[in-house]
Design a protein around this motif. Structure first.
Motif, PDB file in Angstrom:
ATOM      1  N   LYS A  16       0.663  -1.328   0.140  1.00 31.59           N
ATOM      2  CA  LYS A  16      -0.274  -0.019  -0.084  1.00 31.59           C
ATOM      3  C   LYS A  16       0.833   1.418   0.093  1.00 31.59           C
ATOM      4  O   LYS A  16       0.468   1.759  -0.973  1.00 31.59           O
ATOM      5  N   ALA A  19       2.529   2.051  -3.609  1.00 32.42           N
ATOM      6  CA  ALA A  19       1.527   1.810  -4.254  1.00 32.42           C
ATOM      7  C   ALA A  19       1.258   3.863  -3.776  1.00 32.42           C
ATOM      8  O   ALA A  19       1.144   4.764  -5.285  1.00 32.42           O
ATOM      9  N   ARG A  23       1.227   6.352  -6.821  1.00 28.12           N
ATOM     10  CA  ARG A  23      -0.565   7.561  -7.876  1.00 28.12           C
ATOM     11  C   ARG A  23       0.607   8.876  -6.913  1.00 28.12           C
ATOM     12  O   ARG A  23      -0.066  10.058  -8.111  1.00 28.12           O
ATOM     13  N   ILE A  28       0.030   5.278 -12.052  1.00 23.18           N
ATOM     14  CA  ILE A  28      -0.884   4.715 -11.542  1.00 23.18           C
ATOM     15  C   ILE A  28      -0.097   3.187 -11.320  1.00 23.18           C
ATOM     16  O   ILE A  28       0.377   2.412 -12.508  1.00 23.18           O
ATOM     17  N   PRO A  29      -0.833   2.777 -10.568  1.00 26.38           N
ATOM     18  CA  PRO A  29       0.196   0.988 -10.120  1.00 26.38           C
ATOM     19  C   PRO A  29      -0.956  -0.009 -11.100  1.00 26.38           C
ATOM     20  O   PRO A  29      -1.992   0.131 -10.899  1.00 26.38           O
ATOM     21  N   ALA A  30      -0.018  -0.466 -12.265  1.00 28.92           N
ATOM     22  CA  ALA A  30      -0.473  -2.185 -12.275  1.00 28.92           C
ATOM     23  C   ALA A  30      -0.428  -2.978 -12.490  1.00 28.92           C
ATOM     24  O   ALA A  30       0.769  -3.352 -12.012  1.00 28.92           O
ATOM     25  N   HIS A  41       4.770  -6.429 -12.653  1.00 26.66           N
ATOM     26  CA  HIS A  41       4.473  -4.809 -12.263  1.00 26.66           C
ATOM     27  C   HIS A  41       4.946  -3.623 -12.933  1.00 26.66           C
ATOM     28  O   HIS A  41       5.640  -3.514 -12.868  1.00 26.66           O
ATOM     29  N   SER A  43       3.393   1.047 -13.195  1.00 24.23           N
ATOM     30  CA  SER A  43       3.119   1.991 -13.602  1.00 24.23           C
ATOM     31  C   SER A  43       2.893   3.203 -14.287  1.00 24.23           C
ATOM     32  O   SER A  43       3.855   2.781 -15.602  1.00 24.23           O
ATOM     33  N   GLU A  89      -7.478   3.770  -8.856  1.00 21.73           N
ATOM     34  CA  GLU A  89      -6.386   3.302  -7.499  1.00 21.73           C
ATOM     35  C   GLU A  89      -5.756   2.074  -8.374  1.00 21.73           C
ATOM     36  O   GLU A  89      -3.893   1.999  -8.227  1.00 21.73           O
ATOM     37  N   HIS A  90      -5.722   1.367  -9.130  1.00 18.77           N
ATOM     38  CA  HIS A  90      -5.083   0.023  -9.900  1.00 18.77           C
ATOM     39  C   HIS A  90      -5.548  -0.127 -11.421  1.00 18.77           C
ATOM     40  O   HIS A  90      -6.910   0.175 -11.494  1.00 18.77           O
ATOM     41  N   ASP A  92      -5.399  -3.786 -13.997  1.00 20.97           N
ATOM     42  CA  ASP A  92      -4.933  -5.172 -13.987  1.00 20.97           C
ATOM     43  C   ASP A  92      -4.609  -4.829 -16.051  1.00 20.97           C
ATOM     44  O   ASP A  92      -5.769  -4.141 -16.131  1.00 20.97           O
TER      45      ASP A  92
END
Length: 207
Positions: A16, A19, A23, A28-30, A41, A43, A89-90, A92
Motif C-alpha cells: 500500500k 502504491a 500515485r 497508476i500502479p498496474a 508490475h 506504473s 487506484e489500480h 489490471d
C-alpha cells in the motif's frame, strides 16, 4: 478501436505504501499478466492512461513501451477507482497478441424513440462478446425507433460488427417496452370519473 502507445515503467516496490507513492508521482500502479508469463508490475502515466480510456473505452488496447523490456500489447481488463474521490487506484492489464480473439463486455446503447405512450426499460447495459483484440467495438447500438407497447428486444436482436460474436445468452432481454405509467394513470382516472358520473346519475334517478 485505435491502438494507443504508452510509455510505462516497471515497479520494484509493492504494498500500500509503494502504491501511494506511485500515485503521488502522478502514476497508476498496474499489473500485466497472461499467456502463462510471470506478472509484471508496472506504473502507468495517469494523464495518458485516463485519456486512452476516455477516448477508447474501458476495453482500450495499449501498446506498452516497457522500460528496459520492449513493447507489449495489452488489453485493459480491470480498472479500480477510489469509491469516493473517483481517481484510478489500480489497473489490471491482459497480455494479448495481434490477431488473438478476446472475450470482453461491451456497452449497449439504445437509440431512437419508441412509440408514444410507452415506457422503455433497459434491462441490460452491456453484453459479453468475442472479438479480435484490436477490433473490439466501443459500443453496440440497439434501435427502438417506433417500437410499440409489448416489444421485447434480446441479445439475439443486436447487430454485431463483422468479426464480433455474441457470448452472452441470446435470450437475455436487453430492452422491455411497456405502457407508460402516466397513460395507465390517465385511463384509471378516466375510469374513476366515469364511475362517479354513473353513480351520480343513479342517485339522481332514485331521487
Amino acid at each position: 478501436m485505435s491502438e494507443v502507445r504508452i510509455a510505462v515503467e516497471q515497479r520494484n516496490e509493492f504494498g500500500k505504501g509503494a502504491a501511494r507513492r506511485t500515485r503521488r508521482a502522478g502514476k497508476i500502479p498496474a499489473v500485466l499478466y497472461g499467456h502463462g508469463s510471470d506478472p509484471k508490475h508496472l506504473s502507468l502515466p495517469s494523464v495518458e492512461f485516463a485519456r486512452a480510456v476516455r477516448e477508447n473505452g474501458h476495453n482500450a488496447v495499449l501498446t506498452l513501451e516497457v522500460q528496459g523490456s520492449g513493447d507489449e500489447l495489452a488489453l485493459t481488463k480491470t480498472i479500480t477507482a477510489h469509491p469516493i474521490k473517483g481517481y484510478i487506484e489500480h489497473v489490471d492489464l491482459l497480455l494479448v497478441k495481434r490477431g488473438e480473439k478476446v472475450t470482453v463486455n461491451v456497452p449497449v446503447v439504445v437509440t431512437g424513440d419508441a412509440a408514444s405512450g410507452t415506457l422503455v426499460s433497459q434491462e441490460l447495459t452491456e453484453v459479453e462478446v468475442e472479438a479480435e483484440a484490436l477490433h473490439i467495438p466501443e459500443q453496440i447500438e440497439l434501435s427502438i425507433e417506433g417500437a410499440e407497447i409489448g416489444t421485447q428486444l434480446h441479445a439475439s436482436d443486436l447487430q454485431l460488427p463483422k468479426g464480433t460474436t455474441l457470448v452472452s445468452d441470446p435470450e437475455t432481454m436487453i430492452v422491455n417496452i411497456t405502457e407508460a405509467a402516466a397513460s395507465m394513470e390517465e385511463e384509471s382516472a378516466e375510469g374513476e370519473g366515469e364511475a362517479a358520473e354513473s353513480a351520480e346519475e343513479a342517485s339522481s334517478e332514485e331521487a
